[in-house]
Structures are given as C-alpha cells and as structure tokens.
Write an enzyme that holds these catalytic residues in place. Structure first.
Site, PDB file in Angstrom:
ATOM      1  N   SER A   1       0.812  -1.219   0.000  1.00  0.00           N
ATOM      2  CA  SER A   1       0.000   0.000   0.000  1.00  0.00           C
ATOM      3  C   SER A   1       0.849   1.275   0.000  1.00  0.00           C
ATOM      4  O   SER A   1       0.410   2.313  -0.501  1.00  0.00           O
ATOM      5  CB  SER A   1      -0.935   0.009   1.204  1.00  0.00           C
ATOM      6  OG  SER A   1      -0.204  -0.130   2.414  1.00  0.00           O
TER       7      SER A   1
ATOM      8  N   ASP B   1      -4.414   6.932  10.062  1.00  0.00           N
ATOM      9  CA  ASP B   1      -4.172   5.554  10.513  1.00  0.00           C
ATOM     10  C   ASP B   1      -2.795   5.351  11.112  1.00  0.00           C
ATOM     11  O   ASP B   1      -2.510   4.308  11.709  1.00  0.00           O
ATOM     12  CB  ASP B   1      -4.406   4.564   9.365  1.00  0.00           C
ATOM     13  CG  ASP B   1      -3.456   4.765   8.178  1.00  0.00           C
ATOM     14  OD1 ASP B   1      -2.493   5.567   8.285  1.00  0.00           O
ATOM     15  OD2 ASP B   1      -3.676   4.123   7.140  1.00  0.00           O
TER      16      ASP B   1
ATOM     17  N   HIS C   1       0.339   5.164   6.972  1.00  0.00           N
ATOM     18  CA  HIS C   1       0.604   5.593   5.604  1.00  0.00           C
ATOM     19  C   HIS C   1       0.892   7.097   5.549  1.00  0.00           C
ATOM     20  O   HIS C   1       0.250   7.868   6.265  1.00  0.00           O
ATOM     21  CB  HIS C   1      -0.594   5.275   4.701  1.00  0.00           C
ATOM     22  CG  HIS C   1      -0.915   3.821   4.641  1.00  0.00           C
ATOM     23  ND1 HIS C   1      -1.816   3.231   5.509  1.00  0.00           N
ATOM     24  CD2 HIS C   1      -0.462   2.835   3.823  1.00  0.00           C
ATOM     25  CE1 HIS C   1      -1.901   1.936   5.232  1.00  0.00           C
ATOM     26  NE2 HIS C   1      -1.095   1.668   4.209  1.00  0.00           N
TER      27      HIS C   1
END
Length: 231
Positions: A47, A200, A203
């Site tokens: 990701s 979060d 990231h």
C-alpha cells in the site's frame, strides 16, 4: 530559356525534397534514440507503493515519476506494481508477470504487512531472497527498500527482521534504501512524524509522500543509471 528555367526549378525542387527526406530521417532517428534512452522501472510493493488513502496524483509512484523526469536526465517511467495489503509472499507470487519485457529495473518495497501479521522474519527473508533471485536472473538492477520493525514485537524479532534488508542487498548486490518512511523524521522515529502521516498512523499523507520522494529520488536515479549501463 523557358526550358532552362524549367530545368532549374525541377532541380531545386528535387533538392528540397531530398533535404526534407534527410530532415525527416534525422527526426525519426532522434525520436528512436530518445525512446531507446527511456528507463522503465517497476515498483513492486504494497500500500505504501500503491498510494493508499491518497488521490492517485499524490501517490508515491506518480510523485516519484514526476520528480525523476523534472531532473532533466534520462526519461523515466515508473510502473505502479503496488498492491495494498500485499506481503512478501504476495510479491513473490506476482513478480514473474511484473517483469514484463519493457521493464529495465525494479524497486522492491515489501515487508510491512509481514510485520503487521506477525510473520516470522525467516519467512519474509526467504520470500524476498526468492524475489531478488528472480529479478537477478533477468539481469535487472534493483533498489531494495527496507522498513524497520516496531519495537513492540520484541528485541529479537526487530533485530532479525531489520537485518533482512542490508543482508539481502549485500548478497544480491542491489542498491539499498534503509527505510521507506525514514525521511519523515530526522531520527527515524515515526512518532515524531505524525504531521506527515494519515490518520491511521501507517501511511504517509501527501506532504509525507513529497518528503519521501525527495529523499529516495537520488537512489532511484542511481538505479536508472545502472539500468542504462546494463543495456
């Protein structure tokens, strides 16, 4: 006199046509040389590579692509081979079809999801070793990107996992970028990098991606230079 004049006009026209033909060939050859110089790099990752949580234009790959081409060196195209949630095992499963004929070099940035899932470091090492072996068999240069494990898994786990990336870079003679997120704080402490992270805490946000790209960019330039030298 008229016949002579016609002859001169015809001769001049033929000369002009020849010049146009030569000019056209020169343009074609120049275009071929430029196309031949372009370096295509596949970014095999998770990701972080894919650009999770961001508009496409703000993701790692588009920003890195833009940074590299703004330097005015050899034209570069970065292929986004990032898959959110992918582990080193997932990367190994798809590395074969990622290495298409047009790929000149590879960025390998995997391992974060292995840590999140508590996968034993020796498993992650074996998968990354196999990935690098497949790429090496193709004769393609690699930039291996690390991501240190957090301390909450214990000192032994962290020591074993963190050693994977420098060890494999030395073994496979690849370039190494120690930590994907390392540029977000001066001391590598992610807790101090909150301003550059999404909510979060895993990231980077758009500003964080820019910092990462500016830091890793010179290493990718080295990778591009290696790819050109290998042709």
């Amino acid at each position: 006199m008229m016949r002579k004049g016609v002859g001169v006009t015809y001769g001049a026209g033929r000369a002009v046509r020849k010049l146009c033909l030569v000019a056209g060939l020169m343009i074609s050859f120049a275009g071929f040389a430029q196309a031949d110089e372009k370096v295509t790099i596949a970014a095999l990752g998770d990701s972080l590579t894919q650009g999770y949580g961001l508009p496409e234009a703000d993701g790692f790959v588009p920003r890195l692509d833009a940074w590299l081409n703004a330097q005015g060196d050899v034209p570069v195209e970065i292929i986004n081979a990032g898959v959110s949630g992918d582990t080193t095992a997932g990367g190994l499963a798809r590395v074969g079809w990622t290495l298409s004929d047009d790929v000149d070099a590879v960025i390998v940035a995997l391992g974060g999801n292995d840590v999140l899932r508590g996968i034993e470091p020796e498993v992650s090492r074996a998968n990354l070793d196999a990935i690098l072996s497949q790429i090496g068999a193709r004769g393609l240069p690699v930039l291996l990107v690390g991501l240190p494990a957090p301390a909450n898994y214990g000192a032994d786990f962290k020591t074993e996992f963190d050693a994977i990336f420098p060890d494999l870079a030395e073994q496979h003679e690849t370039l190494l970028y120690a930590s994907f997120l390392g540029a977000l704080s001066d001391d590598g402490n992610l807790a101090a990098a909150r301003a550059f992270m999404q909510a979060d805490g895993l990231h980077p946000n758009a500003s964080g991606v820019l910092r990462i790209v500016e830091d890793i960019g010179p290493r990718v330039q080295e990778l591009s230079a290696q790819a050109l030298a290998a042709r």
